[in-house]
Motif scaffolding. Structure first.
Motif, mmCIF file in Angstrom:
data_model
loop_
_atom_site.group_PDB
_atom_site.id
_atom_site.type_symbol
_atom_site.label_atom_id
_atom_site.label_comp_id
_atom_site.label_asym_id
_atom_site.label_seq_id
_atom_site.Cartn_x
_atom_site.Cartn_y
_atom_site.Cartn_z
ATOM 1 N N PRO A 48 -0.230 -14.645 -12.310
ATOM 2 C CA PRO A 48 -0.190 -13.512 -13.246
ATOM 3 C C PRO A 48 -0.158 -12.174 -12.493
ATOM 4 O O PRO A 48 -0.715 -12.053 -11.409
ATOM 5 C CB PRO A 48 -1.496 -13.670 -14.038
ATOM 6 N N ILE A 49 0.480 -11.198 -13.075
ATOM 7 C CA ILE A 49 0.489 -9.859 -12.479
ATOM 8 C C ILE A 49 -0.883 -9.236 -12.678
ATOM 9 O O ILE A 49 -1.372 -9.100 -13.803
ATOM 10 C CB ILE A 49 1.574 -8.978 -13.113
ATOM 11 N N LEU A 50 -1.511 -8.864 -11.570
ATOM 12 C CA LEU A 50 -2.878 -8.357 -11.607
ATOM 13 C C LEU A 50 -2.992 -7.072 -10.806
ATOM 14 O O LEU A 50 -2.239 -6.863 -9.837
ATOM 15 C CB LEU A 50 -3.843 -9.393 -11.017
ATOM 16 N N PRO A 51 -3.937 -6.197 -11.185
ATOM 17 C CA PRO A 51 -4.198 -5.029 -10.338
ATOM 18 C C PRO A 51 -4.740 -5.471 -8.987
ATOM 19 O O PRO A 51 -5.527 -6.418 -8.903
ATOM 20 C CB PRO A 51 -5.228 -4.229 -11.133
ATOM 21 N N CYS A 52 -4.302 -4.783 -7.954
ATOM 22 C CA CYS A 52 -4.736 -5.099 -6.589
ATOM 23 C C CYS A 52 -5.285 -3.826 -5.960
ATOM 24 O O CYS A 52 -4.614 -2.794 -5.934
ATOM 25 C CB CYS A 52 -3.558 -5.625 -5.774
ATOM 26 N N TYR A 53 -6.511 -3.909 -5.475
ATOM 27 C CA TYR A 53 -7.175 -2.748 -4.901
ATOM 28 C C TYR A 53 -7.316 -2.938 -3.392
ATOM 29 O O TYR A 53 -7.945 -3.882 -2.927
ATOM 30 C CB TYR A 53 -8.556 -2.553 -5.537
ATOM 31 N N TRP A 54 -6.692 -2.025 -2.626
ATOM 32 C CA TRP A 54 -6.794 -2.030 -1.176
ATOM 33 C C TRP A 54 -7.924 -1.100 -0.750
ATOM 34 O O TRP A 54 -8.094 -0.032 -1.326
ATOM 35 C CB TRP A 54 -5.494 -1.530 -0.542
ATOM 36 N N MET A 55 -8.658 -1.485 0.253
ATOM 37 C CA MET A 55 -9.715 -0.614 0.766
ATOM 38 C C MET A 55 -9.730 -0.693 2.285
ATOM 39 O O MET A 55 -9.273 -1.685 2.874
ATOM 40 C CB MET A 55 -11.068 -1.003 0.197
ATOM 41 N N PRO A 56 -10.246 0.325 2.968
ATOM 42 C CA PRO A 56 -10.298 0.310 4.427
ATOM 43 C C PRO A 56 -11.123 -0.856 4.958
ATOM 44 O O PRO A 56 -12.139 -1.250 4.376
ATOM 45 C CB PRO A 56 -10.949 1.657 4.774
ATOM 46 N N HIS A 57 -10.693 -1.380 6.070
ATOM 47 C CA HIS A 57 -11.332 -2.540 6.706
ATOM 48 C C HIS A 57 -12.821 -2.307 6.953
ATOM 49 O O HIS A 57 -13.660 -3.157 6.648
ATOM 50 C CB HIS A 57 -10.611 -2.809 8.029
ATOM 51 N N ARG A 69 0.853 -1.181 0.000
ATOM 52 C CA ARG A 69 0.000 0.000 0.000
ATOM 53 C C ARG A 69 0.892 1.236 0.000
ATOM 54 O O ARG A 69 1.953 1.255 0.592
ATOM 55 C CB ARG A 69 -0.902 -0.001 1.238
ATOM 56 N N SER A 70 0.419 2.266 -0.651
ATOM 57 C CA SER A 70 1.241 3.467 -0.769
ATOM 58 C C SER A 70 1.097 4.381 0.438
ATOM 59 O O SER A 70 1.796 5.373 0.548
ATOM 60 C CB SER A 70 0.851 4.237 -2.044
ATOM 61 N N ARG A 71 0.200 4.040 1.368
ATOM 62 C CA ARG A 71 -0.041 4.916 2.512
ATOM 63 C C ARG A 71 -0.002 4.108 3.805
ATOM 64 O O ARG A 71 -0.407 2.943 3.834
ATOM 65 C CB ARG A 71 -1.396 5.619 2.370
ATOM 66 N N PRO A 72 0.480 4.697 4.901
ATOM 67 C CA PRO A 72 0.524 3.979 6.183
ATOM 68 C C PRO A 72 -0.828 3.914 6.871
ATOM 69 O O PRO A 72 -1.047 3.083 7.743
ATOM 70 C CB PRO A 72 1.516 4.795 7.009
ATOM 71 N N HIS A 73 -1.723 4.822 6.506
ATOM 72 C CA HIS A 73 -3.060 4.817 7.096
ATOM 73 C C HIS A 73 -4.019 5.486 6.108
ATOM 74 O O HIS A 73 -3.612 6.096 5.118
ATOM 75 C CB HIS A 73 -3.081 5.541 8.448
ATOM 76 N N TRP A 74 -5.313 5.361 6.413
ATOM 77 C CA TRP A 74 -6.331 5.912 5.526
ATOM 78 C C TRP A 74 -6.765 7.298 6.000
ATOM 79 O O TRP A 74 -6.884 7.552 7.185
ATOM 80 C CB TRP A 74 -7.547 4.994 5.491
ATOM 81 N N ASN A 75 -7.011 8.180 5.046
ATOM 82 C CA ASN A 75 -7.528 9.508 5.364
ATOM 83 C C ASN A 75 -9.035 9.596 5.196
ATOM 84 O O ASN A 75 -9.668 10.497 5.722
ATOM 85 C CB ASN A 75 -6.857 10.559 4.475
ATOM 86 N N ASP A 76 -9.597 8.660 4.449
ATOM 87 C CA ASP A 76 -11.031 8.677 4.182
ATOM 88 C C ASP A 76 -11.501 7.246 3.992
ATOM 89 O O ASP A 76 -10.791 6.422 3.406
ATOM 90 C CB ASP A 76 -11.321 9.502 2.920
ATOM 91 N N LEU A 77 -12.693 6.951 4.486
ATOM 92 C CA LEU A 77 -13.221 5.597 4.372
ATOM 93 C C LEU A 77 -13.531 5.198 2.936
ATOM 94 O O LEU A 77 -13.721 4.020 2.650
ATOM 95 C CB LEU A 77 -14.492 5.457 5.221
ATOM 96 N N LEU A 78 -13.592 6.148 2.024
ATOM 97 C CA LEU A 78 -13.867 5.834 0.633
ATOM 98 C C LEU A 78 -12.591 5.793 -0.209
ATOM 99 O O LEU A 78 -12.657 5.699 -1.434
ATOM 100 C CB LEU A 78 -14.868 6.839 0.060
ATOM 101 N N ASP A 79 -11.425 5.861 0.449
ATOM 102 C CA ASP A 79 -10.159 5.733 -0.267
ATOM 103 C C ASP A 79 -10.025 4.330 -0.873
ATOM 104 O O ASP A 79 -10.457 3.338 -0.274
ATOM 105 C CB ASP A 79 -8.978 5.947 0.684
ATOM 106 N N VAL A 80 -9.405 4.256 -2.022
ATOM 107 C CA VAL A 80 -8.990 2.987 -2.620
ATOM 108 C C VAL A 80 -7.555 3.173 -3.090
ATOM 109 O O VAL A 80 -7.219 4.177 -3.710
ATOM 110 C CB VAL A 80 -9.883 2.584 -3.813
ATOM 111 N N ASP A 81 -6.708 2.212 -2.761
ATOM 112 C CA ASP A 81 -5.296 2.292 -3.092
ATOM 113 C C ASP A 81 -4.982 1.186 -4.092
ATOM 114 O O ASP A 81 -5.219 0.011 -3.804
ATOM 115 C CB ASP A 81 -4.466 2.119 -1.810
ATOM 116 N N GLU A 82 -4.488 1.546 -5.257
ATOM 117 C CA GLU A 82 -4.247 0.553 -6.307
ATOM 118 C C GLU A 82 -2.760 0.246 -6.440
ATOM 119 O O GLU A 82 -1.918 1.143 -6.464
ATOM 120 C CB GLU A 82 -4.779 1.036 -7.655
ATOM 121 N N SER A 83 -2.442 -1.049 -6.501
ATOM 122 C CA SER A 83 -1.091 -1.488 -6.836
ATOM 123 C C SER A 83 -1.227 -2.722 -7.718
ATOM 124 O O SER A 83 -2.287 -2.969 -8.280
ATOM 125 C CB SER A 83 -0.289 -1.789 -5.559
#
Length: 265
Positions: free
Chosen positions: A96-105, A75-89
């Motif tokens: 296979p190399i695939l997009p991975c979407y992180w979201m707040p718990h 993840r590119s961030r140590p914590h979330w600033n907003d509950l609607l944030d999505v972090d893509e890596s």
């Protein structure tokens, strides 16, 4: 059309595939026979594809809220600033190399609860032991309103994460004190339903434990009822949404309530 793979490495580790009108879910403990097992889940993924005749090429994205020891994406961030944030890596953990979407718990909790309900509009309350760090501090709950008309692809989410309540953590601590582990919190919640006259005989605990359980139960019920307006159906998630006493109080206020079967995680 392809499948989105959900991956969870923490306690109750699991994988899930969503797509083509299907939801397929494998939980690690069912295979390892270790209660609340965590960690490596690649073998679950491989077994799921094999048993359901799904090709790896049909997986188009990964969704996750937690990192595994060998999950080679960050993840590119140590914590979330907003509950609607999505972090893509991107990740090659499953091949296979695939997009991975992180979201707040807690956002994942709210989504799971809403989308397993029949409600197009609802008030949501999530309360558990702890979730992701939010604005640099540990979070344990979220509240808000979600509108997702069945006829529209556009959802309107209003979620906030107020000051820490500590209620879920208190159930965990009491569970550890009474049973030696935090994951018996649901058992501790069940103690609240035992009448005082029968408590010691049925549980072996003295009435001071009953008083502690009842006090924490009242705080839980007050938190649930106080968070919801009563103007819309209630959607509940997080480990504390396994609390039948609090849920019944919500039902009385809101008239309709949905808590999904795996509300805890």
């Amino acid at each position: 059309m392809g499948y989105v793979l959900g991956a969870h490495f923490g306690h109750d580790a699991s994988v899930a595939l969503v797509g083509d009108g299907k939801i397929i879910h494998y939980e690690k403990e069912r295979f390892s026979r270790v209660r609340h097992d965590s960690g490596e889940i690649r073998f679950l993924y491989e077994g799921l594809l094999r048993e359901h005749a799904i090709s790896p090429d049909e997986i188009v994205a990964i969704a996750a809220t937690s990192l595994g020891d060998h999950f080679n994406a960050e993840r590119s961030r140590p914590h979330w600033n907003d509950l609607l944030d999505v972090d893509e890596s991107r990740t090659s953990y499953f091949g296979p190399i695939l997009p991975c979407y992180w979201m707040p718990h807690h956002t994942a909790h709210a989504a799971y609860a809403l989308y397993t309900s029949t409600f197009a509009e609802a008030d949501v309350f999530v309360l558990d032991g702890k979730g992701d760090p939010f604005r640099g501090r540990q979070a344990d709950h979220a509240i808000g309103h979600i509108r997702h008309p069945i006829s529209s692809d556009v959802a309107q989410w209003e979620l906030t994460q107020p000051d820490y309540l500590g209620i879920g953590e208190a159930w965990d601590r009491l569970s550890t004190h009474l049973f030696g582990n935090w994951w018996s919190a649901g058992t501790v919640m069940a103690l609240a339903g035992i009448p005082a006259a029968q408590f010691q005989g049925l549980t072996g605990f003295d009435l001071s434990v009953k008083q502690e359980v009842d006090t924490l139960q009242q705080s839980t019920t007050d938190a649930f009822v106080g968070a919801l307006s009563g103007d819309y159906p209630a959607v509940l998630s997080g480990g504390c949404a396994l609390n039948g006493i609090a849920n019944y109080a919500v039902l009385q206020k809101c008239g309709c309530v949905h808590a999904p079967p795996a509300a805890h995680d």
